[in-house]
Scaffold this motif. Sequence first.
Motif, short mmCIF file in Angstrom:
data_model
loop_
_atom_site.label_atom_id
_atom_site.label_comp_id
_atom_site.label_asym_id
_atom_site.label_seq_id
_atom_site.Cartn_x
_atom_site.Cartn_y
_atom_site.Cartn_z
N ASP A 295 5.73 13.82 -9.92
CA ASP A 295 4.61 12.89 -9.88
C ASP A 295 4.59 12.13 -11.20
O ASP A 295 5.38 12.40 -12.10
N LYS B 134 2.40 4.56 -7.89
CA LYS B 134 1.33 4.43 -6.90
C LYS B 134 0.62 5.76 -6.67
O LYS B 134 -0.15 5.91 -5.72
N ASP B 135 0.89 6.74 -7.57
CA ASP B 135 0.28 8.07 -7.47
C ASP B 135 0.66 8.80 -6.19
O ASP B 135 -0.12 9.57 -5.63
N ILE B 136 1.89 8.54 -5.72
CA ILE B 136 2.42 9.27 -4.57
C ILE B 136 3.26 10.43 -5.10
O ILE B 136 4.08 10.26 -6.00
N GLN B 137 3.06 11.61 -4.55
CA GLN B 137 3.83 12.78 -4.96
C GLN B 137 5.15 12.81 -4.20
O GLN B 137 5.20 12.62 -2.98
N SER C 210 0.84 -1.20 0.00
CA SER C 210 0.00 0.00 0.00
C SER C 210 0.88 1.24 0.00
O SER C 210 2.08 1.18 0.23
N ASN C 211 0.24 2.40 -0.25
CA ASN C 211 0.99 3.65 -0.23
C ASN C 211 1.66 3.87 1.12
O ASN C 211 2.81 4.32 1.20
N ASN D 167 1.65 12.91 4.00
CA ASN D 167 0.41 12.15 4.17
C ASN D 167 0.60 10.83 3.42
O ASN D 167 1.70 10.55 2.94
N ASP D 168 -0.44 10.02 3.27
CA ASP D 168 -0.31 8.72 2.62
C ASP D 168 -0.09 8.82 1.12
O ASP D 168 0.17 7.81 0.46
N ASN D 169 -0.17 10.01 0.58
CA ASN D 169 0.02 10.20 -0.86
C ASN D 169 1.12 11.20 -1.17
O ASN D 169 1.21 11.68 -2.30
N GLU D 170 1.96 11.49 -0.18
CA GLU D 170 2.97 12.52 -0.40
C GLU D 170 4.14 12.31 0.57
O GLU D 170 3.96 12.09 1.76
#
Length: 248
Positions: free
Chosen positions: A234, A212-215, A127-128, A159-162
């Motif tokens: 990204d 995973k679309d994480i910045q 997971s992210n 955060n979970d995406n950055e």
Amino acid sequence: MICPNCENEVFSKTKYCEHCGKNLENNIYTKEDNSFSKHLFNWKFYIAPILFGILFGFDYYSRMEYDIGGIDIIPIIIAIIMTVKYKSTFMKKFTMFISSYITIGLTILITMFLFAFVVFSTLLGQSNGQLISNMLSQNKNLPRMFNTQIEQMSFKKENDNEITTSFRFVNYTKNEILNDYDNKIALFEEQMLKNELELSCNEPNVKNILDKDIQFNINYFDKNHQLIGMIFLDKLRCKSFFKQSYYQ
């Protein structure tokens, strides 16, 4: 049979070498024992290369750097050992050295790539949050110098995406650096972005995160820890850059 003293072939029932006079009663080598392929692919010689391949693969994964320069010496050392232990003529020994150098080198590289493939394949299923946690775990090895000018300071979860990493120019102040960019932060950030797009977008760890679309944010500081500028990567930016480069 082969005489171990002069390495010439002798008759199987002779007691003394007809070439050098060596007593051969309890000191001979048969062609079967001296088989080239049997010696070249003796599994005992490949234990160390496989272990070194795993170590190099782990180093590649943990440091996020790819450098095989240090690998060259290991195949040479093992090839020398294999050649010394191989009892035959000079030309066959030379052929053994070349062949063993190539096969040992390939064994190390293949093992390293297979180890990296297994690790990265495992990461693809994470997971992210798990991916970011793996990045944060590298803080135990930071700060570290990339070269004489730049130090990587840390990773930080936003955060979970950055996620953010920070670099520091250890020899220059903010003003000294910006002097090279007409004292414009925008020009500095533009050049840094171009550099990172070229270097990082295809780096396995970074690419895996971006997929995973994480910045991926990057901050740049001067030697006094004053912020100079910041950029981000990204998936869209990397794809656009490679597409643009392809058509140029």
